[in-house]
Design a protein around this motif. Structure first.
Motif, PDB file in Angstrom:
ATOM      1  N   GLU A  73      20.834  53.865   6.050  1.00  0.00           N
ATOM      2  CA  GLU A  73      21.189  55.073   5.304  1.00  0.00           C
ATOM      3  C   GLU A  73      21.371  56.282   6.205  1.00  0.00           C
ATOM      4  OE1 GLU A  73      18.410  55.878   2.175  1.00  0.00           O
ATOM      5  OE2 GLU A  73      18.618  53.879   1.344  1.00  0.00           O
ATOM      6  N   GLU A  74      20.559  56.372   7.239  1.00  0.00           N
ATOM      7  CA  GLU A  74      20.608  57.542   8.115  1.00  0.00           C
ATOM      8  C   GLU A  74      19.924  57.217   9.427  1.00  0.00           C
ATOM      9  OE1 GLU A  74      16.693  60.194   7.286  1.00  0.00           O
ATOM     10  OE2 GLU A  74      18.156  60.240   5.657  1.00  0.00           O
ATOM     11  N   VAL A  75      20.133  58.069  10.395  1.00  0.00           N
ATOM     12  CA  VAL A  75      19.389  58.015  11.650  1.00  0.00           C
ATOM     13  C   VAL A  75      18.808  59.390  11.912  1.00  0.00           C
ATOM     14  CG1 VAL A  75      20.689  56.114  12.696  1.00  0.00           C
ATOM     15  CG2 VAL A  75      21.459  58.469  13.034  1.00  0.00           C
ATOM     16  N   ARG A  76      17.732  59.419  12.669  1.00  0.00           N
ATOM     17  CA  ARG A  76      17.123  60.709  13.024  1.00  0.00           C
ATOM     18  C   ARG A  76      16.393  60.579  14.346  1.00  0.00           C
ATOM     19  NH1 ARG A  76      11.757  61.616   9.315  1.00  0.00           N
ATOM     20  NH2 ARG A  76      11.363  63.204  10.848  1.00  0.00           N
ATOM     21  N   TRP A  77      16.400  61.679  15.066  1.00  0.00           N
ATOM     22  CA  TRP A  77      15.625  61.758  16.300  1.00  0.00           C
ATOM     23  C   TRP A  77      14.206  62.187  15.964  1.00  0.00           C
ATOM     24  CZ3 TRP A  77      17.129  59.716  20.635  1.00  0.00           C
ATOM     25  CH2 TRP A  77      18.489  59.619  20.935  1.00  0.00           C
ATOM     26  N   MET A  78      13.247  61.614  16.680  1.00  0.00           N
ATOM     27  CA  MET A  78      11.859  62.025  16.523  1.00  0.00           C
ATOM     28  C   MET A  78      11.178  61.944  17.884  1.00  0.00           C
ATOM     29  SD  MET A  78       8.843  60.584  14.000  1.00  0.00           S
ATOM     30  CE  MET A  78       9.693  61.094  12.516  1.00  0.00           C
ATOM     31  N   ASP A  79      10.353  62.918  18.158  1.00  0.00           N
ATOM     32  CA  ASP A  79       9.553  62.914  19.376  1.00  0.00           C
ATOM     33  C   ASP A  79       8.754  61.614  19.449  1.00  0.00           C
ATOM     34  OD1 ASP A  79       8.029  64.364  21.639  1.00  0.00           O
ATOM     35  OD2 ASP A  79       6.448  63.741  20.234  1.00  0.00           O
ATOM     36  N   TYR A  80       8.744  60.963  20.605  1.00  0.00           N
ATOM     37  CA  TYR A  80       8.068  59.673  20.738  1.00  0.00           C
ATOM     38  C   TYR A  80       6.605  59.761  20.313  1.00  0.00           C
ATOM     39  CZ  TYR A  80       5.882  55.522  22.485  1.00  0.00           C
ATOM     40  OH  TYR A  80       5.132  54.371  22.553  1.00  0.00           O
ATOM     41  N   GLU A  81       5.870  60.738  20.823  1.00  0.00           N
ATOM     42  CA  GLU A  81       4.438  60.837  20.517  1.00  0.00           C
ATOM     43  C   GLU A  81       4.196  61.086  19.030  1.00  0.00           C
ATOM     44  OE1 GLU A  81       2.077  59.974  22.487  1.00  0.00           O
ATOM     45  OE2 GLU A  81       3.277  59.831  24.308  1.00  0.00           O
TER      46      GLU A  81
END
Length: 141
Positions: free
Chosen positions: A100-108
């Motif tokens: 449905e979607e993609v998103r960036w997220m901080d690894y930690e």
């Protein structure tokens, strides 16, 4: 940061959950690297060359759960690769029946949310940690 994909609500397993991008199954005769290149093209519209994928290792995962009223059993061996070139979400072409979607997220932050359950996901924590160890070793994190 890590790029996460939100699985389609129509998927047979883990509908609507976040997963590591991108994942897929190998056909008979496939090699893991070529299958990874193909899946990135199919799911995200990314044209990557094999040399752009960095091998992290093998991961074994298994679980059982009920989705859409049916039992689902997963028993997989994954070849894990990391792609470190810049990716602009707006330039991706998402495979609608898969995600449905993609998103960036901080690894930690993502790792913390996997552990505390605040991110609906189907990410194997030990596999995610493999990616983090690779990023740490290469100073990409």
């Amino acid at each position: 940061d890590v790029l996460l994909q939100k699985r389609s609500e129509m998927k047979d397993s883990n509908p609507g959950d976040y997963d590591i991008s991108s994942a897929g199954h190998m056909a008979a005769g496939d090699e893991p690297l070529q299958a990874s290149v193909r899946e990135m093209k199919e799911e995200l519209g990314l044209d990557v060359r094999p040399e752009q994928l960095h091998y992290v290792g093998k991961h074994r995962g298994a679980f059982e759960a009920v989705f859409h009223g049916k039992m689902f059993r997963d028993n997989e061996i994954s070849s894990v690769y990391v792609y470190t070139d810049p990716v602009e979400i707006e330039q991706l072409t998402l495979q609608e029946e898969e995600l449905e979607e993609v998103r960036w997220m901080d690894y930690e932050e993502c790792h913390r949310r996997i552990l505390d359950g605040s991110l609906p996901n189907c990410i194997y924590e030990d596999e995610f940690r493999m990616v983090g160890e690779y990023l740490k070793e290469t100073d990409m994190k």
